[in-house]
Design a protein around this motif. Structure first.
Motif, PDB file in Angstrom:
ATOM      1  N   UNK A  34       0.826  -1.203   0.000  1.00  0.00           N
ATOM      2  CA  UNK A  34       0.000   0.000   0.000  1.00  0.00           C
ATOM      3  C   UNK A  34       0.862   1.256   0.000  1.00  0.00           C
ATOM      4  N   UNK A  35       1.858   1.284   0.865  1.00  0.00           N
ATOM      5  CA  UNK A  35       2.726   2.464   0.938  1.00  0.00           C
ATOM      6  C   UNK A  35       3.549   2.613  -0.330  1.00  0.00           C
ATOM      7  N   UNK A  36       4.043   1.503  -0.868  1.00  0.00           N
ATOM      8  CA  UNK A  36       4.824   1.561  -2.095  1.00  0.00           C
ATOM      9  C   UNK A  36       3.968   2.103  -3.235  1.00  0.00           C
ATOM     10  N   UNK A  39       2.647   6.032  -1.999  1.00  0.00           N
ATOM     11  CA  UNK A  39       3.652   7.025  -1.631  1.00  0.00           C
ATOM     12  C   UNK A  39       4.818   7.109  -2.613  1.00  0.00           C
ATOM     13  N   UNK A  40       5.105   6.012  -3.314  1.00  0.00           N
ATOM     14  CA  UNK A  40       6.279   6.026  -4.182  1.00  0.00           C
ATOM     15  C   UNK A  40       5.939   5.907  -5.670  1.00  0.00           C
ATOM     16  N   UNK A  41       4.995   5.063  -6.007  1.00  0.00           N
ATOM     17  CA  UNK A  41       4.747   4.782  -7.419  1.00  0.00           C
ATOM     18  C   UNK A  41       3.675   5.660  -8.058  1.00  0.00           C
ATOM     19  N   UNK A  42       2.676   6.047  -7.303  1.00  0.00           N
ATOM     20  CA  UNK A  42       1.536   6.740  -7.902  1.00  0.00           C
ATOM     21  C   UNK A  42       1.935   8.041  -8.596  1.00  0.00           C
ATOM     22  N   UNK A  43       2.952   8.702  -8.107  1.00  0.00           N
ATOM     23  CA  UNK A  43       3.339   9.990  -8.689  1.00  0.00           C
ATOM     24  C   UNK A  43       3.893   9.869 -10.103  1.00  0.00           C
ATOM     25  N   UNK A  44       4.278   8.667 -10.517  1.00  0.00           N
ATOM     26  CA  UNK A  44       4.822   8.503 -11.869  1.00  0.00           C
ATOM     27  C   UNK A  44       3.786   7.948 -12.831  1.00  0.00           C
ATOM     28  N   UNK A 106      13.560   9.691  -1.734  1.00  0.00           N
ATOM     29  CA  UNK A 106      12.240   9.383  -1.175  1.00  0.00           C
ATOM     30  C   UNK A 106      11.833   7.935  -1.425  1.00  0.00           C
ATOM     31  N   UNK A 107      12.552   7.244  -2.286  1.00  0.00           N
ATOM     32  CA  UNK A 107      12.252   5.840  -2.545  1.00  0.00           C
ATOM     33  C   UNK A 107      12.854   4.981  -1.441  1.00  0.00           C
TER      34      UNK A 107
END
Length: 205
Positions: A34-36, A39-44, A106-107
């Motif tokens: 969920x966090x990955x 918080x990390x993947x959705x922005x791309x 941030x990754x």
């Protein structure tokens, strides 16, 4: 969906899970993906205009993956992982590197998945028992790199350096990307001893 599946497959095999839907009841694994995702993947993610990416992610996490009537296994999904990491994670890393508004530091969880795959290659679960690796065309070349590593070893970076620099596997050289040190740190924690995988997940997710 695919990166989340791969993360669940890698860690599920090492933690003794035999179904994806059961993994979604595992607190640490559920939080990891969920966090990955958010918080990390959705922005791309580029909105294709057909379906909202966040709505799709919500459906994957709350309906698809926990569905007991889709009896998929981490062992099956772990097949050919070396062929999947570059596209499923490397492209996200490249996006961060190419974007002026994104900070590669941030990754935190994507490197944890990559370190988890290297730990997976040892073919030893979190209890210290051997398990059978899923079929993968690179096993004969990558498994020897970790074959001499034992629980509690700390001087491991040179052994796994050929993996960390392998652009064909990860899509990037993790040293050039600035993620090698963190990935090595995670790997050392994952091999600290029996139960170290669970402890590492509890610490970071």
């Amino acid at each position: 969906l695919n990166p989340l599946h791969t993360a669940l497959a890698i860690y599920g095999c090492m933690l003794g899970h035999t179904s994806i839907h059961d993994e979604m009841e595992d607190k640490e694994l559920s939080q990891l993906i969920q966090k990955m995702c958010y918080e990390e993947a959705m922005s791309v993610v580029v909105n294709p205009g057909v379906i909202d990416p966040k709505e799709f992610a919500n459906a994957v996490l709350t309906k698809r993956l926990p569905n007991p009537f889709m009896p998929d296994t981490p062992q099956r999904i772990a097949t050919d992982t070396s062929q999947k990491l570059a596209i499923r994670f490397g492209e996200t890393i490249k996006n961060y590197l190419a974007s002026a508004d994104k900070d590669i530091s941030n990754l935190k969880l994507i490197p944890l998945v990559l370190a988890g795959w290297m730990r997976y290659l040892m073919g030893v679960d979190d209890n210290g028992d051997k398990f059978e690796l899923s079929p993968d065309p690179l096993l004969d070349s990558v498994c020897p790199l970790v074959a001499g590593i034992k629980f509690g070893d700390t001087d491991v970076e040179e052994s796994i350096r050929p993996l960390l620099t392998n652009k064909a596997i990860f899509g990037v050289d993790l040293y050039e990307a600035g993620l090698a040190d963190l990935t090595v740190t995670y790997f050392k924690e994952l091999i600290a001893g029996p139960g170290a995988i669970r402890k590492t997940l509890e610490k970071y997710v």
